[in-house]
Design a protein around this motif. Structure first.
Motif, PDB file in Angstrom:
ATOM      1  N   VAL A  26      -1.355  30.929  91.924  1.00 36.38           N
ATOM      2  CA  VAL A  26      -2.726  30.480  90.961  1.00 36.38           C
ATOM      3  C   VAL A  26      -3.463  29.576  91.888  1.00 36.38           C
ATOM      4  N   VAL A  27      -2.904  29.191  92.996  1.00 37.46           N
ATOM      5  CA  VAL A  27      -3.712  28.218  93.845  1.00 37.46           C
ATOM      6  C   VAL A  27      -3.477  28.626  95.409  1.00 37.46           C
ATOM      7  N   ASN A  28      -4.336  27.919  96.120  1.00 40.97           N
ATOM      8  CA  ASN A  28      -4.593  28.411  97.529  1.00 40.97           C
ATOM      9  C   ASN A  28      -4.682  29.674  97.864  1.00 40.97           C
ATOM     10  N   LEU A  29      -5.504  30.293  96.735  1.00 43.11           N
ATOM     11  CA  LEU A  29      -6.057  31.891  96.986  1.00 43.11           C
ATOM     12  C   LEU A  29      -6.913  31.909  98.221  1.00 43.11           C
ATOM     13  N   GLU A  30      -6.852  32.956  98.823  1.00 41.04           N
ATOM     14  CA  GLU A  30      -7.560  33.430  99.842  1.00 41.04           C
ATOM     15  C   GLU A  30      -8.855  34.041  99.537  1.00 41.04           C
ATOM     16  N   CYS A  41      -8.903  28.396  94.695  1.00 43.95           N
ATOM     17  CA  CYS A  41      -9.417  28.707  96.157  1.00 43.95           C
ATOM     18  C   CYS A  41      -9.365  27.948  97.189  1.00 43.95           C
ATOM     19  N   LYS A  42      -8.826  28.330  98.268  1.00 39.78           N
ATOM     20  CA  LYS A  42      -8.627  27.438  99.626  1.00 39.78           C
ATOM     21  C   LYS A  42     -10.016  26.937  99.985  1.00 39.78           C
ATOM     22  N   SER A  43     -10.892  27.831 100.030  1.00 40.45           N
ATOM     23  CA  SER A  43     -12.491  27.472 100.239  1.00 40.45           C
ATOM     24  C   SER A  43     -13.312  26.509  99.110  1.00 40.45           C
ATOM     25  N   GLY A  44     -12.676  26.574  97.860  1.00 42.09           N
ATOM     26  CA  GLY A  44     -13.171  25.640  97.061  1.00 42.09           C
ATOM     27  C   GLY A  44     -14.510  26.191  96.278  1.00 42.09           C
ATOM     28  N   CYS A  45     -14.274  27.721  96.407  1.00 42.21           N
ATOM     29  CA  CYS A  45     -15.507  28.255  95.711  1.00 42.21           C
ATOM     30  C   CYS A  45     -15.003  29.709  95.005  1.00 42.21           C
ATOM     31  N   ALA A  58     -14.477  33.044  97.443  1.00 38.36           N
ATOM     32  CA  ALA A  58     -15.357  33.226  98.575  1.00 38.36           C
ATOM     33  C   ALA A  58     -15.786  32.077  99.409  1.00 38.36           C
ATOM     34  N   PRO A  59     -16.139  32.314 100.687  1.00 34.17           N
ATOM     35  CA  PRO A  59     -16.421  31.065 101.550  1.00 34.17           C
ATOM     36  C   PRO A  59     -17.564  30.332 101.036  1.00 34.17           C
ATOM     37  N   LYS A  60     -17.473  29.173 101.633  1.00 34.57           N
ATOM     38  CA  LYS A  60     -18.641  28.151 101.486  1.00 34.57           C
ATOM     39  C   LYS A  60     -19.891  28.499 101.958  1.00 34.57           C
ATOM     40  N   ALA A  61     -21.059  28.318 101.395  1.00 35.86           N
ATOM     41  CA  ALA A  61     -22.392  28.703 102.028  1.00 35.86           C
ATOM     42  C   ALA A  61     -22.692  27.966 103.490  1.00 35.86           C
ATOM     43  N   ALA A  62     -22.935  28.216 104.451  1.00 35.87           N
ATOM     44  CA  ALA A  62     -23.476  28.135 105.505  1.00 35.87           C
ATOM     45  C   ALA A  62     -24.967  27.612 105.724  1.00 35.87           C
ATOM     46  N   GLU A  63     -25.305  26.930 106.740  1.00 33.67           N
ATOM     47  CA  GLU A  63     -26.578  26.359 106.904  1.00 33.67           C
ATOM     48  C   GLU A  63     -27.621  27.441 106.566  1.00 33.67           C
ATOM     49  N   SER A  64     -28.680  27.518 105.924  1.00 32.15           N
ATOM     50  CA  SER A  64     -29.665  28.179 105.545  1.00 32.15           C
ATOM     51  C   SER A  64     -29.460  29.480 104.589  1.00 32.15           C
ATOM     52  N   GLN A  65     -28.268  29.371 104.104  1.00 32.75           N
ATOM     53  CA  GLN A  65     -27.831  30.145 102.930  1.00 32.75           C
ATOM     54  C   GLN A  65     -28.125  29.538 101.547  1.00 32.75           C
ATOM     55  N   GLU A  66     -28.280  30.420 100.540  1.00 38.42           N
ATOM     56  CA  GLU A  66     -28.388  29.845  99.033  1.00 38.42           C
ATOM     57  C   GLU A  66     -27.122  29.163  98.713  1.00 38.42           C
ATOM     58  N   CYS A  81     -22.365  24.174  99.656  1.00 36.72           N
ATOM     59  CA  CYS A  81     -22.464  24.187 101.061  1.00 36.72           C
ATOM     60  C   CYS A  81     -21.137  23.818 101.863  1.00 36.72           C
ATOM     61  N   GLU A  82     -20.890  24.297 102.775  1.00 35.81           N
ATOM     62  CA  GLU A  82     -19.890  23.868 103.821  1.00 35.81           C
ATOM     63  C   GLU A  82     -19.893  22.410 104.208  1.00 35.81           C
TER      64      GLU A  82
END
Length: 114
Positions: A26-30, A41-45, A58-66, A81-82
């Motif tokens: 239930v934690v540190n999910l990929e 989630c490992k990513s925090g999202c 899902a991965p966090k949003a990069a620059e210029s992404q929603e 955001c990252e």
């Protein structure tokens, strides 16, 4: 005698518990794994495409992404955001409740250079 045996067993097992697995059920999910809250989630999202879809890490949003600045529910329609970026969006409580406070990830250093 039983409490002493129980205490001894706990002391012997304690070092083995953290070494069990880096990733749990239930934690540190990929990225791509099903989730209920972003903290899992490992990513925090923990992201869902719409109200009827299953949420997945899902991965966090990069620059210029929603992006979404913050979710009071722990699940995002747009990931935050990252690290080092800010989400330029409506940060009102109404936007948080309706999950409509989307913006764009920006580097705060870029605006201070101009």
């Amino acid at each position: 005698v039983l409490p002493a045996c129980l205490l001894l067993a706990l002391l012997l097992l304690a070092p083995a518990l953290p070494a069990e697995h880096e990733r749990g059920l239930v934690v540190n999910l990929e990225t791509g794994e099903l989730c209920l809250q972003s903290i899992q989630c490992k990513s925090g999202c923990c992201h869902r495409a719409n109200g009827l879809s299953l949420a997945r890490c899902a991965p966090k949003a990069a620059e210029s992404q929603e992006c979404s600045p913050k979710s009071i529910y722990g699940v995002y329609y747009k990931c935050p955001c990252e690290r080092g970026l800010t989400c330029d969006a409506d940060k009102s409580i109404v936007g948080s409740i309706t999950n409509s406070n989307f913006g764009v990830c920006k580097d705060p250093q870029d605006s201070s250079r101009r």
